[in-house]
Design a protein around this motif. Structure first.
Motif, PDB file in Angstrom:
ATOM      1  N   MET A   1       0.819  -1.205   0.000  1.00 15.14           N
ATOM      2  CA  MET A   1       0.000   0.000   0.000  1.00 15.14           C
ATOM      3  C   MET A   1       0.856   1.259   0.000  1.00 15.14           C
ATOM      4  N   LEU A   2       1.937   1.238   0.757  1.00 13.98           N
ATOM      5  CA  LEU A   2       2.824   2.401   0.784  1.00 13.98           C
ATOM      6  C   LEU A   2       3.545   2.578  -0.553  1.00 13.98           C
ATOM      7  N   HIS A   3       3.883   1.469  -1.198  1.00 12.12           N
ATOM      8  CA  HIS A   3       4.490   1.542  -2.523  1.00 12.12           C
ATOM      9  C   HIS A   3       3.520   2.159  -3.525  1.00 12.12           C
TER      10      HIS A   3
ATOM     11  N   ASN B   1       3.354   5.870  -2.895  1.00  8.45           N
ATOM     12  CA  ASN B   1       4.554   6.552  -3.370  1.00  8.45           C
ATOM     13  C   ASN B   1       4.527   6.713  -4.895  1.00  8.45           C
ATOM     14  N   GLN B   2       4.128   5.664  -5.594  1.00 10.71           N
ATOM     15  CA  GLN B   2       4.034   5.736  -7.044  1.00 10.71           C
ATOM     16  C   GLN B   2       2.991   6.758  -7.489  1.00 10.71           C
ATOM     17  N   THR B   3       1.902   6.834  -6.759  1.00 11.95           N
ATOM     18  CA  THR B   3       0.846   7.796  -7.079  1.00 11.95           C
ATOM     19  C   THR B   3       1.338   9.224  -6.914  1.00 11.95           C
TER      20      THR B   3
ATOM     21  N   GLN C   1       5.113   4.906 -16.567  1.00 14.53           N
ATOM     22  CA  GLN C   1       5.604   4.501 -15.251  1.00 14.53           C
ATOM     23  C   GLN C   1       5.223   3.058 -14.924  1.00 14.53           C
ATOM     24  N   GLY C   2       4.592   2.378 -15.879  1.00 14.25           N
ATOM     25  CA  GLY C   2       4.274   0.967 -15.692  1.00 14.25           C
ATOM     26  C   GLY C   2       2.911   0.684 -15.125  1.00 14.25           C
ATOM     27  N   HIS C   3       2.043   1.703 -15.097  1.00 10.98           N
ATOM     28  CA  HIS C   3       0.717   1.531 -14.507  1.00 10.98           C
ATOM     29  C   HIS C   3      -0.312   1.445 -15.628  1.00 10.98           C
TER      30      HIS C   3
ATOM     31  N   GLU D   1      -4.098  -0.577  -4.696  1.00  9.83           N
ATOM     32  CA  GLU D   1      -4.726   0.627  -5.215  1.00  9.83           C
ATOM     33  C   GLU D   1      -3.978   1.878  -4.744  1.00  9.83           C
ATOM     34  N   GLY D   2      -3.595   2.700  -5.705  1.00  6.90           N
ATOM     35  CA  GLY D   2      -3.139   4.039  -5.384  1.00  6.90           C
ATOM     36  C   GLY D   2      -4.284   5.008  -5.611  1.00  6.90           C
TER      37      GLY D   2
END
Length: 224
Positions: A17-19, A22-24, A55-57, A104-105
């Motif tokens: 979740m923290l990852h 951070n990506q968001t 960014q790979g999303h 989920e971001g």
């Protein structure tokens, strides 16, 4: 009625979740950097999608939104007025929700171009109010319902209207909607960290512009 509201799915993890968060936040910064006066809102949305892909999303769990000018007053579920172009002195906000692996971001922020003091104040106040509400949550363990009552009172004291159509929501390993679809503003207990998105959408009382900020409910250490 809230007994199952904070359940998680089988892939849930703190690090995951923290990852995703951070990506968001990284994506928000990258998207905001490419927005410039003269750009149509529709073009900005397409550019935002391309940045997320780069960014790979590949997937978002809700539509990617970029709102310019007068469209910043609209609730998220209401479509933007088409053809709005960002002006030299203007305000815009982002609302993105990338799926980062299994998690989920969700995040949003407001930005100002040019030299409008009222736009700058609205954008700053949206983020400041987010942190005021977050501090009350952390210190006083208020329920979700009480947090949004507090947010409404504080928004009025700042000279803005709080949009009640953006009342916060669950976030989880995808899909949180299979677990709980209710809003944070209706949650009757103090929400746990890593499970809820706090949304703050301020609007000018004249209905001309607004500002938005959202992020995950977390303790101060994550905002250093």
């Amino acid at each position: 009625m809230n007994d199952n509201a904070e359940r998680v799915g089988p892939a849930f993890s703190v690090d995951g979740m923290l990852h995703a968060r951070n990506q968001t936040r990284q994506a928000i910064r990258a998207i905001a950097a490419m927005v410039e006066p003269g750009m149509a809102e529709e073009h900005a949305v397409e550019q935002a999608k391309q940045i997320l892909l780069a960014q790979g999303h590949a997937l978002s769990w809700h539509p990617t939104r970029v709102r310019f000018g007068k469209n910043t007053t609209k609730p998220m579920k209401q479509p933007s007025e088409p053809g709005v172009v960002l002006q030299e002195n203007d305000i815009f906000f982002l609302d993105i929700a990338p799926r980062v692996d299994a998690w989920e971001g969700d995040g949003g922020a407001s930005f100002v171009v040019g030299h409008s003091e009222e736009y700058a104040k609205c954008a700053a106040d949206a983020e400041a109010l987010f942190h005021q509400v977050r501090a009350v949550w952390s210190n006083d363990q208020l329920s979700g319902r009480e947090l949004y009552k507090y947010a409404d009172q504080q928004a009025r004291s700042m000279g803005w209207q709080l949009n009640p159509d953006l009342p916060g929501h669950r976030v989880s390993d995808f899909p949180h909607a299979a677990i709980h679809t209710g809003s944070l503003a209706d949650f009757e207990r103090s929400p746990l960290p890593l499970r809820w998105i706090l949304e703050i959408h301020l609007r000018d009382p004249r209905g001309k512009f607004g500002a938005f900020f959202e992020d995950m409910l977390l303790d101060d250490q994550y905002y250093a």
